[in-house]
Design a protein around this motif. Structure first.
Motif, PDB file in Angstrom:
ATOM      1  N   TYR A  81      27.553  41.633  49.808  1.00 37.91           N
ATOM      2  CA  TYR A  81      28.779  42.360  49.303  1.00 37.91           C
ATOM      3  C   TYR A  81      28.466  43.814  48.718  1.00 37.91           C
ATOM      4  CZ  TYR A  81      32.993  43.741  46.796  1.00 37.91           C
ATOM      5  OH  TYR A  81      34.169  44.451  46.349  1.00 37.91           O
ATOM      6  N   HIS A 102      27.241  46.102  51.479  1.00 40.52           N
ATOM      7  CA  HIS A 102      28.270  46.355  52.467  1.00 40.52           C
ATOM      8  C   HIS A 102      27.927  45.606  53.690  1.00 40.52           C
ATOM      9  CE1 HIS A 102      30.275  49.204  49.839  1.00 40.52           C
ATOM     10  NE2 HIS A 102      29.041  49.809  49.444  1.00 40.52           N
ATOM     11  N   ASP A 103      27.328  44.383  53.431  1.00 43.13           N
ATOM     12  CA  ASP A 103      26.815  43.519  54.546  1.00 43.13           C
ATOM     13  C   ASP A 103      27.613  42.311  55.019  1.00 43.13           C
ATOM     14  OD1 ASP A 103      25.228  43.321  56.868  1.00 43.13           O
ATOM     15  OD2 ASP A 103      23.721  42.283  55.690  1.00 43.13           O
ATOM     16  N   ASP A 138      36.903  40.904  47.318  1.00 46.20           N
ATOM     17  CA  ASP A 138      37.587  41.968  46.477  1.00 46.20           C
ATOM     18  C   ASP A 138      38.784  41.381  45.457  1.00 46.20           C
ATOM     19  OD1 ASP A 138      36.047  44.295  47.423  1.00 46.20           O
ATOM     20  OD2 ASP A 138      37.379  44.727  49.040  1.00 46.20           O
ATOM     21  N   ARG A 150      35.070  40.470  52.923  1.00 42.98           N
ATOM     22  CA  ARG A 150      35.026  41.583  51.829  1.00 42.98           C
ATOM     23  C   ARG A 150      36.351  41.633  51.139  1.00 42.98           C
ATOM     24  NH1 ARG A 150      31.479  45.039  50.367  1.00 42.98           N
ATOM     25  NH2 ARG A 150      32.254  46.647  48.993  1.00 42.98           N
ATOM     26  N   VAL A 151      37.469  41.476  51.947  1.00 45.45           N
ATOM     27  CA  VAL A 151      38.819  41.605  51.128  1.00 45.45           C
ATOM     28  C   VAL A 151      38.958  40.406  50.286  1.00 45.45           C
ATOM     29  CG1 VAL A 151      41.302  41.103  51.782  1.00 45.45           C
ATOM     30  CG2 VAL A 151      39.949  42.594  53.239  1.00 45.45           C
ATOM     31  N   PRO A 207      31.294  40.596  56.620  1.00 48.13           N
ATOM     32  CA  PRO A 207      32.577  40.835  57.409  1.00 48.13           C
ATOM     33  C   PRO A 207      33.645  41.526  56.669  1.00 48.13           C
ATOM     34  CG  PRO A 207      31.729  38.793  58.076  1.00 48.13           C
ATOM     35  CD  PRO A 207      30.697  39.278  56.837  1.00 48.13           C
ATOM     36  N   HIS A 208      34.502  42.218  57.391  1.00 52.90           N
ATOM     37  CA  HIS A 208      35.861  42.875  56.637  1.00 52.90           C
ATOM     38  C   HIS A 208      36.632  41.965  55.851  1.00 52.90           C
ATOM     39  CE1 HIS A 208      39.021  45.511  55.646  1.00 52.90           C
ATOM     40  NE2 HIS A 208      39.848  44.805  56.315  1.00 52.90           N
ATOM     41  N   ARG A 209      36.916  40.683  56.693  1.00 53.25           N
ATOM     42  CA  ARG A 209      37.662  39.512  56.021  1.00 53.25           C
ATOM     43  C   ARG A 209      37.110  39.178  54.812  1.00 53.25           C
ATOM     44  NH1 ARG A 209      40.239  35.511  60.518  1.00 53.25           N
ATOM     45  NH2 ARG A 209      42.293  36.466  60.079  1.00 53.25           N
TER      46      ARG A 209
END
Length: 83
Positions: free
Chosen positions: A13, A16-17, A27, A23-24, A19-21
């Motif tokens: 995380y 920044h490695d 977060d 990461r959300v 997947p977008h999902r």
């Protein structure tokens, strides 16, 4: 998401490695969990601290000396781990 899962993915995380999902979801957890948020803050601090280390130039013969010392170790068999 639980704290253990966050802990397992925190380095990715931070880099920044993930997947977008993912990461959300991370977060959301980091916003609501002070313990995991603190762990992320510690990772930021540690990374900044290491980044500020001065670069050290190794002595000219360093690599050759390491190779010589490694060459002195007994050679291991190349048998596979699983048979």
């Amino acid at each position: 998401m639980d704290c253990r899962t966050v802990h397992d993915h925190l380095s990715s995380y931070f880099d920044h490695d993930v997947p977008h999902r993912m990461r959300v979801v991370l977060d959301q957890h980091l916003e609501s969990c002070s313990r995991c948020g603190h762990e992320l803050a510690q990772l930021h601090t540690l990374t900044a601290w290491v980044r500020d280390f001065p670069l050290i130039e190794p002595p000219p013969m360093f690599l050759q000396q390491v190779r010589e010392q490694v060459g002195r170790f007994p050679h291991r068999s190349k048998l596979p781990f699983f048979r």
